[in-house]
Design an enzyme around this catalytic site. Sequence first.
Site, PDB file in Angstrom:
ATOM      1  N   VAL A  49     128.860  -1.972 -14.394  1.00  0.00           N
ATOM      2  CA  VAL A  49     129.549  -2.343 -15.632  1.00  0.00           C
ATOM      3  C   VAL A  49     130.153  -3.723 -15.410  1.00  0.00           C
ATOM      4  O   VAL A  49     130.828  -3.970 -14.403  1.00  0.00           O
ATOM      5  CB  VAL A  49     130.654  -1.332 -16.008  1.00  0.00           C
TER       6      VAL A  49
ATOM      7  N   ILE B  39     138.062  -1.881 -22.141  1.00  0.00           N
ATOM      8  CA  ILE B  39     139.361  -1.218 -22.040  1.00  0.00           C
ATOM      9  C   ILE B  39     140.126  -1.827 -20.872  1.00  0.00           C
ATOM     10  O   ILE B  39     139.766  -1.651 -19.707  1.00  0.00           O
ATOM     11  CB  ILE B  39     139.205   0.311 -21.823  1.00  0.00           C
TER      12      ILE B  39
ATOM     13  N   LYS C 182     127.423  -2.213 -19.857  1.00  0.00           N
ATOM     14  CA  LYS C 182     126.952  -1.219 -18.892  1.00  0.00           C
ATOM     15  C   LYS C 182     125.454  -1.391 -18.710  1.00  0.00           C
ATOM     16  O   LYS C 182     124.687  -1.320 -19.677  1.00  0.00           O
ATOM     17  CB  LYS C 182     127.281   0.191 -19.385  1.00  0.00           C
TER      18      LYS C 182
ATOM     19  N   ILE D 102     132.890  -5.005 -13.255  1.00  0.00           N
ATOM     20  CA  ILE D 102     134.086  -4.166 -13.309  1.00  0.00           C
ATOM     21  C   ILE D 102     133.939  -2.998 -12.344  1.00  0.00           C
ATOM     22  O   ILE D 102     134.870  -2.614 -11.643  1.00  0.00           O
ATOM     23  CB  ILE D 102     134.311  -3.623 -14.736  1.00  0.00           C
TER      24      ILE D 102
ATOM     25  N   ASP E 102     132.001   7.285 -19.765  1.00  0.00           N
ATOM     26  CA  ASP E 102     130.814   7.908 -19.164  1.00  0.00           C
ATOM     27  C   ASP E 102     130.414   9.170 -19.923  1.00  0.00           C
ATOM     28  O   ASP E 102     130.455  10.285 -19.397  1.00  0.00           O
ATOM     29  CB  ASP E 102     131.046   8.224 -17.682  1.00  0.00           C
TER      30      ASP E 102
ATOM     31  N   ASP F 178     131.052  16.063 -17.951  1.00  0.00           N
ATOM     32  CA  ASP F 178     131.428  15.526 -16.633  1.00  0.00           C
ATOM     33  C   ASP F 178     132.848  14.978 -16.693  1.00  0.00           C
ATOM     34  O   ASP F 178     133.152  13.940 -16.111  1.00  0.00           O
ATOM     35  CB  ASP F 178     130.443  14.441 -16.201  1.00  0.00           C
TER      36      ASP F 178
END
Length: 252
Positions: free
Chosen positions: A63, A145, A76, A55, A204, A187
């Site tokens: 990922v 997602i 991930k 992805i 993340d 972040d």
Amino acid sequence: MDYDYDYLAERIPALRREKGAEDRKVEEEVFDRRTLMAFYKLMKRGVIKYVEFPISTGKEGNVFRGVGEDGLIAIKVYRMATSSFTKSMWKYIYGDHRFEHVRRGHVVYIWTQKEYRNLRDMFSAGLPVPMPIDCWKNILVMEYIGDEDRPAPLLKDAYVDDYERVFHQLVDFMKVCYTEVKLIHGDLSEFNVLMKGCEPYVIDVGQAVPLSHPEASTLLLRDVSNLVKFFKGNGVRCDVGEVLRYVKGDAL
């Protein structure tokens, strides 16, 4: 625990396709021996049934979309190779009281556990993050997602019909994270938000830190400043000071 390469190759197409020099380099970085052992463990648990395709690809890891027990999943995989990213991880781990008991081991393993726990705590509070499913070593498995055709785009790339509504949703995310979960993302920006239709999902979260962390105030200010800059650029009237006060418990 060792692994069966043929068993994995049946379930990870990247391991069996014909490879050029660049493909081999990527495979060596992503699918090293330790990572293959982690995949094997998660597959034998039944958490991962099949790995479909990447992805996203970054310096710290990749990922992949895959298939789990209940349908599509996101996998991930943090790279094990030493890099400036792995060195920078420690500043988010030191000062996090939740990991004071963790004996210093491979930083990537600790980071994967940290992201899993952050996701779990945020998801349990009803926040819009991918549901965490499992983790082992340097692999984190979570809710996918997106739809069948493609993953959800990043906020920076997505068509948004109402920037003001999305801005307030993300500010509310920060507020609940701060006042209830007692975490700061650290972040947050348009690069770490997916848009599934009209709904934002924050991703993340490995660097998220508790309010007691020595860098907590600095990271919160950075998150708020990033969002205000992005949404101001898209026509939303907003102010860093007002958002900070709201996130900490005052009215916006």
